[in-house]
Design a protein around this motif. Structure first.
Motif, PDB file in Angstrom:
ATOM      1  N   ILE A   5       0.854  -1.120  -0.009  1.00 49.73           N
ATOM      2  CA  ILE A   5       0.283  -0.167  -0.170  1.00 49.73           C
ATOM      3  C   ILE A   5       1.045   0.767   0.166  1.00 49.73           C
ATOM      4  O   ILE A   5       1.398   1.260   1.108  1.00 49.73           O
ATOM      5  N   GLN A  61      -5.290  -5.764   0.225  1.00 47.77           N
ATOM      6  CA  GLN A  61      -3.687  -6.148  -0.085  1.00 47.77           C
ATOM      7  C   GLN A  61      -3.500  -8.202   0.819  1.00 47.77           C
ATOM      8  O   GLN A  61      -2.042  -8.126   0.213  1.00 47.77           O
ATOM      9  N   THR A  66      -1.888  -4.583  -5.545  1.00 49.87           N
ATOM     10  CA  THR A  66      -1.019  -3.285  -4.688  1.00 49.87           C
ATOM     11  C   THR A  66      -2.088  -2.423  -4.902  1.00 49.87           C
ATOM     12  O   THR A  66      -3.011  -1.864  -5.353  1.00 49.87           O
TER      13      THR A  66
END
Length: 216
Positions: free
Chosen positions: A33, A179, A184
């Motif tokens: 992240i 995640q 992504t």
């Protein structure tokens, strides 16, 4: 070896002589992240719109999933800063339509849309028109619209705006869950506490330039 999901190199974007993005470079790694942080007007949204191939850069280069912008749109989910939903269409229909545009078969799109609406407490609104939803509900619906085609890379521009604290926590939990599934996420925000709670690495932008870039 970690794959670069997004590479931005020496990006420049100008409007009528004003430089909104000024020689910006960064990478986003697979499964992380990544936070784009900065005050309003810093250049975050312009950067994102260039990555999404909505704007063309004046200089520099962008690669998304190893390809030029625009080539891999079906593998990207995007929540824009402003809402882009069809207000006179039913909630479920608009999600199915947007997923089909990204190549998802209609039965799969419908199943996923219903599941996401249930997760976000919007199932009772599936057959209501988008215009009937409150501002916060529309923000959650826009979030689902970016996810329903099951993208690898998710780009969220100010995803928490218009949400009450309960729904902010709900979205934070979902982002962490995505995640954990291997997605992504690029998260643009100006609230330091939300970025700090979620991101692995950050870039702080001021007047179009990077002033901080690296692990949180």
């Amino acid at each position: 070896m970690t794959q670069n999901m997004l590479e931005v190199r020496n990006l420049v974007k100008r409007y009528n002589g004003f430089t909104a993005v000024d020689d910006l470079s960064f990478e986003v790694y697979e499964g992380e992240i990544f936070g784009l942080l900065g005050p309003n007007g810093a250049g975050k949204t312009t950067t994102i719109r260039t990555v999404m191939d909505i704007f063309k850069p004046d200089a520099g280069a962008v690669q998304v999933l190893g390809q030029p912008p625009g080539v891999v749109k079906g593998r990207i989910g995007y929540l824009p800063e402003e809402r882009g939903l069809y207000r006179d269409i039913k909630v479920l229909d608009v999600l199915v339509y947007l997923a089909e545009l990204k190549g998802t078969p209609r039965p799969v799109a419908r199943q996923r849309a219903l599941a996401w609406l249930d997760r976000l407490d919007l199932a009772d609104w599936a057959n209501r028109k988008v215009r009937d939803l409150s501002r916060g509900m529309q923000q959650k619906l826009q979030f689902v619209a970016g996810l329903v085609h099951d993208p690898e890379l998710l780009i969220l521009d100010e995803p928490f705006q218009g949400l009450d604290p309960v729904n902010v926590e709900l979205l934070k939990g979902l982002i962490r869950e995505l995640q954990a599934q291997g997605k992504t996420v690029v998260l643009s925000a100006h609230q330091m506490n939300l970025v700090e709670a979620l991101c692995d690495r950050i870039m702080i932008i001021h007047r179009g330039r990077a002033v901080l870039y690296g692990p949180l």
